[in-house]
Design an enzyme around this catalytic site. Structure first.
Site, mmCIF file in Angstrom:
data_model
loop_
_atom_site.group_PDB
_atom_site.id
_atom_site.type_symbol
_atom_site.label_atom_id
_atom_site.label_comp_id
_atom_site.label_asym_id
_atom_site.label_seq_id
_atom_site.Cartn_x
_atom_site.Cartn_y
_atom_site.Cartn_z
ATOM 1 N N ASP A 1 -9.777 14.475 7.618
ATOM 2 C CA ASP A 1 -9.082 13.481 6.801
ATOM 3 C C ASP A 1 -8.886 13.951 5.351
ATOM 4 O OD1 ASP A 1 -7.964 10.928 6.245
ATOM 5 O OD2 ASP A 1 -9.912 10.135 5.631
ATOM 6 N N HIS B 1 -9.381 8.591 3.614
ATOM 7 C CA HIS B 1 -9.373 7.219 4.131
ATOM 8 C C HIS B 1 -10.793 6.690 4.363
ATOM 9 C CE1 HIS B 1 -5.271 8.508 5.344
ATOM 10 N NE2 HIS B 1 -4.969 7.256 5.072
ATOM 11 N N HIS C 1 1.775 4.283 -2.960
ATOM 12 C CA HIS C 1 1.705 5.748 -2.919
ATOM 13 C C HIS C 1 2.870 6.353 -3.724
ATOM 14 C CE1 HIS C 1 -1.727 6.522 -0.420
ATOM 15 N NE2 HIS C 1 -1.254 5.873 0.622
ATOM 16 N N HIS D 1 0.850 -1.201 0.000
ATOM 17 C CA HIS D 1 0.000 0.000 0.000
ATOM 18 C C HIS D 1 0.884 1.248 0.000
ATOM 19 C CE1 HIS D 1 -3.469 2.536 1.561
ATOM 20 N NE2 HIS D 1 -2.422 3.261 1.977
ATOM 21 N N GLU D 2 1.837 1.272 0.906
ATOM 22 C CA GLU D 2 2.674 2.475 1.029
ATOM 23 C C GLU D 2 3.556 2.662 -0.202
ATOM 24 O OE1 GLU D 2 2.262 4.819 3.071
ATOM 25 O OE2 GLU D 2 0.736 3.740 4.189
ATOM 26 N N GLU E 1 -5.840 6.704 -2.168
ATOM 27 C CA GLU E 1 -5.855 5.679 -1.127
ATOM 28 C C GLU E 1 -6.328 4.337 -1.679
ATOM 29 O OE1 GLU E 1 -5.099 5.158 2.134
ATOM 30 O OE2 GLU E 1 -3.874 6.930 1.825
ATOM 31 N N TYR F 1 -4.133 14.626 -2.973
ATOM 32 C CA TYR F 1 -4.486 13.914 -1.746
ATOM 33 C C TYR F 1 -5.562 14.670 -0.971
ATOM 34 C CZ TYR F 1 -3.448 10.459 1.883
ATOM 35 O OH TYR F 1 -3.520 9.420 2.788
#
Lengths: 374, 100
Positions: A284, A289, A191, A187-188, A211, A202
């Site tokens: 957020d 998210h 990005h 996931h990271e 996301e 974002y």
């Protein structure tokens, strides 16, 4: 600062100057000298082949690896280096820390180090073998991970040029949980892929798509690594790494809003959470998210309907949408839906079961399907 | 004096709120908290520059009714704010709850 500001004002070729000297010149010289020294630093052979190692140096000048796109790509036959550093409880200013494992080194016995190493390698292998992508930036960017960030730090993140992992244990994640979950690592790193491709803003729906693409490729890396079939998958992101009192996973892609107590992800557009993208942390960035649950479920529904290996059926469709250059950085859910349907039609044929599955996924989450945008 | 820290974002995307009131603390802990509050600059910092970075809101409601507040992203805490936030979030004194 963009690379466009790095105009060559001096043709000085300081080819024998060591990087440390060039760095000192760049920091202390006048504007012309600074630009010339910085340009020389950036074009050095060392920097071409090991660009990510210069992340902290680049940040001192307000640059990121993306500013080095004018450089030739690293030779593809070498592949990216995979290195792990121990930041030993330090934070941003201490990154990357002390090198503890290099590409060809054996396991260290430190679980965080070895899991970060293995997760980065599996993610890079996934992108190379499935999509012929050469590392995060498709130009051979070295994989740098730093572990043991902060004290009981409950997060993992991509800085723009490297991965960072806390140890957990701060009340949200179980100790060691953040490096244990390969889908979180992927996931990271995704990005980073988004940073070097669609650059989705974002905030708001584009941020929720940012996301969601990370969750999609995070789960696909996990499915591929563990041989999980789309029809029988549980579609949980970060399974069993939360403190048990909180719940069983970070997100549930097939049933958004059910991963943990207090999970407020909506399952479709009727429950879309409209939050301002302001500086209030509760909002957020406009629900990035939160509303990511909607495109997450669209993907999971489509992949489950098809069954089989989702990284081979719909993975290439989502990858083409993310990296193909047609998804705007300000794209909303309808933009993404239209492109995925169009790309599925191009890849598998109009009216194919794959295109129907993609269309059905977006219909399930009540995202309006517009005609092909192209 | 009541000190509240809200932390959001991260890969989990969860909102954690931690709150401590000096009236509930013993004398040494209350003095420690007061010292941290006095050393904190309540100005906003830059938002997190990275995806999945944490965002913070730090607020202090004093007994005279005044409120001081700072919002900042991971890695951009104003002077003293990081230490105060860590003391509240990670220490044994605060009431913690998850949710927006």
């Amino acid at each position: 600062m963009s690379s466009g500001t790095l105009t060559v004002v001096n043709r000085c070729r300081c080819t024998i100057a060591p990087p440390s000297l060039l760095l000192a010149v760049a920091e202390q010289g006048d504007a012309e000298t600074r630009d010339a020294a910085l340009r020389t630093l950036l074009t050095s052979v060392a920097l071409r082949s090991r660009r990510s190692s210069f992340g902290p140096t680049l940040r001192r000048f307000g640059l990121s690896p993306a500013d080095l796109d004018f450089l030739p790509a690293q030779a593809p036959d070498t592949g990216p280096e995979n290195t792990v550093y121990d930041v030993a409880g330090g934070e941003e200013q201490a990154l990357p820390g002390r090198l503890v494992r290099g590409t060809t080194d054996p396991p260290t016995g430190d679980a965080a180090v070895d899991e970060a190493f293995d997760g980065a390698a599996a993610t890079a292998d996934f992108y190379r073998e499935e999509f012929d992508r050469d590392s995060v930036d498709d130009r051979g960017l070295d994989l740098v991970s730093s572990v043991h960030f902060g004290q009981r730090y409950d997060n993992a993140f991509w800085t723009g040029d490297q991965m960072v992992y806390g140890d957990g244990g701060g009340g949200v994640f179980v100790p060691g949980g953040l490096t244990r979950a390969i889908d979180v690592i992927a996931h990271e790193l995704t990005h980073g892929v988004t940073q070097f491709s669609a650059e989705l803003e974002y905030r708001g729906q584009s941020g929720a798509l940012n996301e969601s693409f990370s969750d999609v490729f995070g789960i696909l890396v996990k499915h591929r690594a563990e041989g999980i079939d789309a029809a029988s998958a549980n579609w949980l992101i970060g399974e069993d790494i939360l403190e048990p009192s909180l719940g069983g996973a970070l997100r549930n892609m097939i049933a958004p809003g059910t991963a943990y107590a207090g999970d407020d992800q909506p399952a479709d557009m009727d429950a879309y959470v409209d939050l301002p993208a302001d500086d209030d942390p509760r909002n957020d960035n406009g629900g990035v998210h939160i509303n990511s649950g909607i495109p997450n479920r669209a993907f999971a529904e489509a992949a489950r309907a098809l069954g089989g290996d989702a990284w081979e059926t719909l993975g290439p469709v989502w990858y083409e949408v993310l990296t193909g250059g047609e998804l705007s950085r300000f794209a909303d859910f309808e933009d993404c839906a239209a492109l995925t349907v169009a790309v599925a039609g191009e890849r598998y044929g109009g009216g194919s079961v794959e295109q129907d599955a993609v269309r059905g996924g977006w219909e399930a989450v009540k995202v309006r399907l517009r005609p092909d945008p192209r | 004096m009541r000190v509240t820290v809200v932390r959001s974002g991260g890969v989990a995307g969860m909102v954690l709120t931690a709150e401590v009131d000096d009236a509930d603390l013993d004398t040494p802990a209350a003095a420690e908290l007061t010292g941290l509050v006095d050393a904190c600059e309540f100005v906003d910092g830059a938002p997190s520059a990275v995806a999945d970075g944490f965002g913070y809101e730090l607020s202090v409601a004093r007994d005279d009714g005044s409120v001081a507040r700072a919002r900042f992203g991971q890695g951009a805490a104003p002077p003293g704010a990081g230490a105060l936030a860590a003391w509240v979030l990670d220490g044994p004194h605060a009431r913690r709850r998850m949710g927006r």
